[in-house]
Structures are given as C-alpha cells and as structure tokens.
Design a protein around this motif. Structure first.
Motif, PDB file in Angstrom:
ATOM      1  N   GLU A 181       0.902  -1.416   0.067  1.00  0.00           N
ATOM      2  CA  GLU A 181      -0.374  -0.343   0.107  1.00  0.00           C
ATOM      3  C   GLU A 181       1.437   0.973  -0.267  1.00  0.00           C
ATOM      4  O   GLU A 181       0.570   2.320   0.205  1.00  0.00           O
ATOM      5  CB  GLU A 181      -0.856   0.013   1.240  1.00  0.00           C
ATOM      6  CG  GLU A 181      -0.286   0.155   2.673  1.00  0.00           C
ATOM      7  CD  GLU A 181       0.485  -1.273   3.353  1.00  0.00           C
ATOM      8  OE1 GLU A 181       0.434  -2.225   2.505  1.00  0.00           O
ATOM      9  OE2 GLU A 181       0.470  -1.236   4.147  1.00  0.00           O
ATOM     10  N   HIS A 194      -9.429  -2.730  -3.879  1.00  0.00           N
ATOM     11  CA  HIS A 194      -8.954  -1.829  -3.786  1.00  0.00           C
ATOM     12  C   HIS A 194     -10.357  -0.339  -3.814  1.00  0.00           C
ATOM     13  O   HIS A 194     -10.293  -0.244  -2.196  1.00  0.00           O
ATOM     14  CB  HIS A 194      -8.302  -0.986  -4.820  1.00  0.00           C
ATOM     15  CG  HIS A 194      -6.621  -0.994  -4.583  1.00  0.00           C
ATOM     16  ND1 HIS A 194      -6.636  -2.990  -5.096  1.00  0.00           N
ATOM     17  CD2 HIS A 194      -5.225  -1.367  -4.178  1.00  0.00           C
ATOM     18  CE1 HIS A 194      -5.084  -3.561  -5.090  1.00  0.00           C
ATOM     19  NE2 HIS A 194      -4.379  -1.943  -4.073  1.00  0.00           N
ATOM     20  N   SER A 210     -12.154  -1.970  -0.387  1.00  0.00           N
ATOM     21  CA  SER A 210     -10.996  -1.295   0.587  1.00  0.00           C
ATOM     22  C   SER A 210     -11.402   1.068   1.373  1.00  0.00           C
ATOM     23  O   SER A 210     -11.311   0.966   2.017  1.00  0.00           O
ATOM     24  CB  SER A 210      -9.156  -1.625   0.613  1.00  0.00           C
ATOM     25  OG  SER A 210      -9.216  -1.642   2.008  1.00  0.00           O
ATOM     26  N   PHE A 211     -10.584   0.815  -0.549  1.00  0.00           N
ATOM     27  CA  PHE A 211     -10.804   2.948   0.141  1.00  0.00           C
ATOM     28  C   PHE A 211     -12.364   2.949   0.667  1.00  0.00           C
ATOM     29  O   PHE A 211     -12.621   3.955   1.245  1.00  0.00           O
ATOM     30  CB  PHE A 211     -10.634   3.142  -1.757  1.00  0.00           C
ATOM     31  CG  PHE A 211      -9.603   3.503  -2.110  1.00  0.00           C
ATOM     32  CD1 PHE A 211      -9.101   4.479  -1.611  1.00  0.00           C
ATOM     33  CD2 PHE A 211      -8.716   2.568  -3.603  1.00  0.00           C
ATOM     34  CE1 PHE A 211      -7.414   4.891  -1.829  1.00  0.00           C
ATOM     35  CE2 PHE A 211      -8.305   3.184  -3.638  1.00  0.00           C
ATOM     36  CZ  PHE A 211      -7.228   3.601  -3.142  1.00  0.00           C
ATOM     37  N   GLY A 215     -13.247   2.188   4.210  1.00  0.00           N
ATOM     38  CA  GLY A 215     -12.065   2.958   4.912  1.00  0.00           C
ATOM     39  C   GLY A 215     -12.625   4.496   4.682  1.00  0.00           C
ATOM     40  O   GLY A 215     -12.860   5.430   6.174  1.00  0.00           O
ATOM     41  N   LYS A 216     -13.351   4.785   4.235  1.00  0.00           N
ATOM     42  CA  LYS A 216     -14.602   6.166   3.731  1.00  0.00           C
ATOM     43  C   LYS A 216     -15.656   5.824   4.871  1.00  0.00           C
ATOM     44  O   LYS A 216     -15.850   7.423   5.079  1.00  0.00           O
ATOM     45  CB  LYS A 216     -14.803   6.409   2.331  1.00  0.00           C
ATOM     46  CG  LYS A 216     -15.298   7.881   2.277  1.00  0.00           C
ATOM     47  CD  LYS A 216     -14.561   9.887   2.343  1.00  0.00           C
ATOM     48  CE  LYS A 216     -14.794  10.087   1.845  1.00  0.00           C
ATOM     49  NZ  LYS A 216     -16.248  11.292   1.718  1.00  0.00           N
ATOM     50  N   VAL A 263      -8.814  -2.508   5.743  1.00  0.00           N
ATOM     51  CA  VAL A 263      -8.611  -1.697   5.264  1.00  0.00           C
ATOM     52  C   VAL A 263      -7.399  -1.382   4.635  1.00  0.00           C
ATOM     53  O   VAL A 263      -6.894   0.285   3.960  1.00  0.00           O
ATOM     54  CB  VAL A 263      -9.221  -0.710   6.534  1.00  0.00           C
ATOM     55  CG1 VAL A 263      -7.953   0.054   7.496  1.00  0.00           C
ATOM     56  CG2 VAL A 263      -9.753   0.858   5.763  1.00  0.00           C
ATOM     57  N   ALA A 301      -6.768   0.845   1.593  1.00  0.00           N
ATOM     58  CA  ALA A 301      -7.606   2.408   1.463  1.00  0.00           C
ATOM     59  C   ALA A 301      -6.035   3.788   1.565  1.00  0.00           C
ATOM     60  O   ALA A 301      -6.185   4.669   1.423  1.00  0.00           O
ATOM     61  CB  ALA A 301      -8.438   2.850   2.323  1.00  0.00           C
ATOM     62  N   THR A 359      -7.327  -8.361   1.956  1.00  0.00           N
ATOM     63  CA  THR A 359      -8.076  -7.534   2.044  1.00  0.00           C
ATOM     64  C   THR A 359      -9.822  -8.544   2.336  1.00  0.00           C
ATOM     65  O   THR A 359     -10.604  -8.411   2.968  1.00  0.00           O
ATOM     66  CB  THR A 359      -8.905  -6.951   0.363  1.00  0.00           C
ATOM     67  OG1 THR A 359      -7.824  -6.143   0.167  1.00  0.00           O
ATOM     68  CG2 THR A 359     -10.089  -5.969   0.700  1.00  0.00           C
ATOM     69  N   MET A 396     -10.220   9.045  -2.681  1.00  0.00           N
ATOM     70  CA  MET A 396      -9.374   8.312  -1.767  1.00  0.00           C
ATOM     71  C   MET A 396      -8.708   8.751  -1.982  1.00  0.00           C
ATOM     72  O   MET A 396      -7.819   8.133  -0.637  1.00  0.00           O
ATOM     73  CB  MET A 396      -8.921   7.335  -3.483  1.00  0.00           C
ATOM     74  CG  MET A 396      -9.896   6.876  -4.519  1.00  0.00           C
ATOM     75  SD  MET A 396      -8.463   5.808  -5.230  1.00  0.00           S
ATOM     76  CE  MET A 396      -9.177   7.059  -6.881  1.00  0.00           C
ATOM     77  N   ALA A 411      -9.511   8.700   2.069  1.00  0.00           N
ATOM     78  CA  ALA A 411      -9.812   7.762   2.893  1.00  0.00           C
ATOM     79  C   ALA A 411      -8.307   7.002   3.299  1.00  0.00           C
ATOM     80  O   ALA A 411      -8.262   6.399   4.177  1.00  0.00           O
ATOM     81  CB  ALA A 411      -9.996   6.855   1.471  1.00  0.00           C
ATOM     82  N   ASN A 412      -6.926   7.981   2.034  1.00  0.00           N
ATOM     83  CA  ASN A 412      -6.423   7.552   2.362  1.00  0.00           C
ATOM     84  C   ASN A 412      -5.751   8.831   4.528  1.00  0.00           C
ATOM     85  O   ASN A 412      -4.545   7.776   4.736  1.00  0.00           O
ATOM     86  CB  ASN A 412      -5.171   9.219   1.797  1.00  0.00           C
ATOM     87  CG  ASN A 412      -4.519   7.694   0.462  1.00  0.00           C
ATOM     88  OD1 ASN A 412      -3.755   8.047  -0.098  1.00  0.00           O
ATOM     89  ND2 ASN A 412      -5.230   7.000   0.049  1.00  0.00           N
TER      90      ASN A 412
END
Lengths: 282, 282
Positions: free
Chosen positions: A121, A185, A188-189, A192-193, A217, A220, B216, B268, B271-272
C-alpha cells in the motif's frame, strides 16, 4: 555489462532496481522520475547510478513503471529514442487498452507487456523493497509479438528476479484483475471512507482496528495518483466487478434484515472456500 | 493458587488459557467445550489441565468464550453453579443486549462484560496463540456494576495478560464495533463470494491474490458459527453500517461511471487519512 533504464522510480520501479542491482551487480542502472524529489531520493538511495531524462540509445532494457494513463505516450516516445536492440516493457496494472494501442506500432516487436503481481500500500522510492518481486507471479501478455532475441533478455531478467511467469490474453488479464485486485482496492477505499465519515472520535478506530479492520482497510492507504488511472483505464471491467459486489452485498443485507440465519450462514460458508485457494500460497 | 474455568476452548478461550498458564503457572485451569473434538484437542494441547462440565463452586474466575447467541443462557446457568466469590466474564463481540438481559439478574455484581480486541481468521483450539492478547485493547462495559473485590481479580488477570483497558458504554461499543469490525467482516465475506462466483478458474485467483486480494479477503475465512450470531445480535447497527457502506460504494461507482476523475481522486485521498490513524499502531 548491460544498461538498464527505469522510468518511474516509485515502489515498483525502485524495487525492480534494487533486485536487479543485487542479482546483476555489474549492470549499469540509469533512471528518471518526473517528480524531482523522488528522483533525488532514488539517486541518494542508490536505486540508480545516474539520472537521465532519456535512455542511451544502446540501452538493453527500458522499464516503464509510471501510472497507467501515462504509459502509451511514454512508450511511443521511448521507442523513438532507442536503437533496434532495446527492449521496452511496462509494469502497468491494465494491459488491454495499451496492447491495442500498440498493435500497429512500427516498433511493436521491441515492446513487451508485463504485470508483476507484487506491491504494497506504500508508494514512492522510499517504499522500494529488494525482495518485492522475489517468488511473485509475473503476467506476460502477447509475448508472441515480441522479438525473439529481446524475449531472451526478458527471460534472463525475470529469472534473475526469481519470478513465476504466467501467460495471459490482455482482455482476460484486465477482467480477472478487475475482480481480484481492482475490486479489493475499491472495497478497501470505500470501507475506509465509510468508517471515517461515521466515527468522529479517531481513538475508537485506533482502539478497535485490531478487530479485523486494519488488514481489510490496508489498501485504502494506496496512492490515488496510481489507482484513479487504473480504475478509469479498466472502467468497464471495474464497473462489472463493482456491480456484482453491490448485488452480493444487497443479497447479504436482505438475508440479515429478513432474519434468514440459514441463508446467511450458507453465504459465509461458501465464502470460506477462499481459504482452500489462498492457503496454498502460505 | 486460583482456579479458573474456561467454557469454549476455541481461538479466544484457548489463547486466554495459554497466556494465563504462562503468567500464572500455579493457577489451576479447567474447561469445557461442547464440541468433543475441540475438548480433547484442548486437553491434549494442555490448554486446560482437566475437563469439567461445570466449574467447581470455589472457582475464582469463569470465562465464557462461546458464540454470542449462547452467552445469556450460559451466563445464567453458570452464575447458578458458582459460589458468591466467583467472577464470571464473557468475551463476546456484542455487549448491549447481554448487558440489558443481565441488568436485573440477582447475581449481576458477579458478572463483568468484556471484549478483547484480538483475533485471527482462524478458529478452534489449534488456532490458539499464547501472545494473542499481549498488548491488545480490552473493552470493559458497565464495570461499575461489578463487585469491587471481583474487579480486583479482573484487573490482576488483565495486567498479567498485558492488555490495554478501555471503558465503554455497551450501546456505544456495539455501534462502533459494527462500523469498524463487523462491517469489515461483511465486506470481506462478500468480496470472497463475489470473486468465487465470477472466477471459475481458481488458478487465476491463486496467481493474482498477491495484488491486494489476499489481505482484503482474509476475514472471509472466519467461522460462520461465530459470525452469524454476531451479525444477528447486532443487527440494527450492522444494517446501519452496511447501508452506509452501500451508499458510499454507489457514490464511488457513479463517480467512476460518469468519468469524474477529480471526484474519484478526492474520495481516495480522503480514505488515505486512515493511514494517519492506523500507522500510529505500528
């Protein structure tokens, strides 16, 4: 001694450089990154010996490890700069559109489309790892279109890096990758959001991350500069994968809402089969 | 010397036993598991010294580490079997309903509701790890309702296991866990199911799993016997989390479908931010 030039000195380009330095210490590595900070870091870390905006014409191999939306222009430009004995390959995560764009290129035989199934990542030259490619799968597309001599060099390099070669049609590649990698991806993004939007107190996320969240996550954290172009380049397949995921999620939601314990249990038991496939890897 | 009795000798109960054996070697561990194979395995592995269907009345501590839908009946039964100086606690992943069921219980002060934020995707006694609880967060609910002497024993045990204590209201606990942990499990189970349904050739999954999929989807290996009851016990919150996830996914899908590169990049990038929170843990 051979000359290798790497364009894009991030996680993949940098890891490739480290692995090649280790296995072929007498080869000469040059490179470029359009981000001046990354270029200086790569030089300071010794990923490359010299920075150079374009490869020497007698370079044996040029590797393009930049975001997928930059690849065709860079490939076309690079093939115009090198001599007839140079192999150029890209490490992009999508292959169909690029292979189609290259189909009628006058120097098509000097190009090889590959995709190393390796990554983390993290991004940038400081994320490079000497062992990133070691033992990993490398997918090669349309290898029959590459000059036989240049293929020999490619095999030498991948063997030096201890990669497992898989040959695949570019259309199949992009469809499979959409479901297995690109969808992971997206999920996971968005996970996280979703959690960030709900949970105001970050300490709760921190405290509870050990409950499965941290690994689910992880992706992300990935670079939007790298991933937005992949999603758009592979848009049709990513949308198909995402729509299928949304359908499966709605089905799961309805089983839960309706109190269908048996149905929910069955869904999870079927998902458990992923263990049989993945545990072969450990 | 103290006597500790563990009901449910799977991943959590077994790991608790191993950690306690290590830090309090003179304590006497007994236990039970309704699965005879698990019970024999636990005995053979030395997780417990003796199997016993019910705790001795002078047992200091009874731990219930069974699926959440079994906990209230087991708790009620166990409190009826032990004397007035025994602490009984459960390791369940949901806390609200159980705390409400226990509110008026005549032996409420002998009960402590805790949730260790520790686990893996594996289950059964053979999955037990001595270090599973080490340095992990333990959430305690309604601790003020537990007898002060028995709380002393609880603190001694958690200190011996090197756990980080967090106090939380059971309603808050279940809501936060739904978003951070239970949703991760749903997203992972459904990701696994989506990919399995699409990809007939398992070799493709195997070859491409290194592209982010393996981590994941890890939680999709989790036990349905453990997770179905959690989802139903925490149904209202899990549905809220899942509906929010579905909304976020649809938004992401629409940005992609509409070609909104800036909007997708922004999603994104937001989310980072999960990196800032999670990397504190490493």
């Amino acid at each position: 001694m051979k000359k290798v030039h790497i364009i894009g000195l991030g996680l993949l380009g940098g890891s490739f450089a480290l692995a090649l330095k280790k296995s072929r210490p007498d080869w000469k590595l040059t490179g470029f990154d359009k981000n001046p900070l990354h270029l200086e870091t790569a030089l300071r870390m010794g990923l490359i010996g010299e920075k150079r905006e374009r490869p020497d014409s007698d370079t044996s191999l040029v590797v393009l490890a930049t975001p997928v939306d930059s690849l065709y222009a860079l490939l076309d430009q690079t093939l115009g700069q090198v001599g007839p004995d140079t192999l150029v390959m890209d490490f992009g995560s999508t292959k169909d559109q690029l292979c189609r764009q290259m189909a009628a290129h006058p120097k098509r035989s000097q190009y090889l489309a590959v995709h190393p199934i390796a990554g983390t990542e993290n991004s940038g030259p400081q994320a490079a790892e000497e062992k990133l490619f070691d033992g990993k799968v490398l997918i090669l597309c349309e290898m029959e279109k590459t000059d036989v001599q240049l293929k020999g060099l490619a095999y030498e390099v991948f063997e030096a890096l201890n990669m497992k070669l898989r040959f695949m049609d570019p259309v199949d590649h992009d469809l499979h990758l959409a479901f297995v990698s690109h969808l992971s991806h997206v999920s996971s993004f968005v996970l996280g959001k979703t959690v960030l939007d709900k949970t105001r107190d970050e300490k709760n996320i921190f405290d509870m991350a050990g409950s499965g969240f941290a690994s689910t996550v992880r992706l992300a954290k990935s670079s939007p500069d790298m991933w937005a172009p992949i999603f758009f380049e592979n848009k049709k397949n990513v949308l198909e994968a995402l729509d299928s995921y949304l359908e499966h999620l709605s089905h799961f939601r309805n089983l839960l809402a309706q109190g269908d314990a048996e149905g929910l249990h069955q869904e999870m038991t079927e998902a458990n089969k992923i263990r049989d496939i993945l545990d072969l890897r450990d």
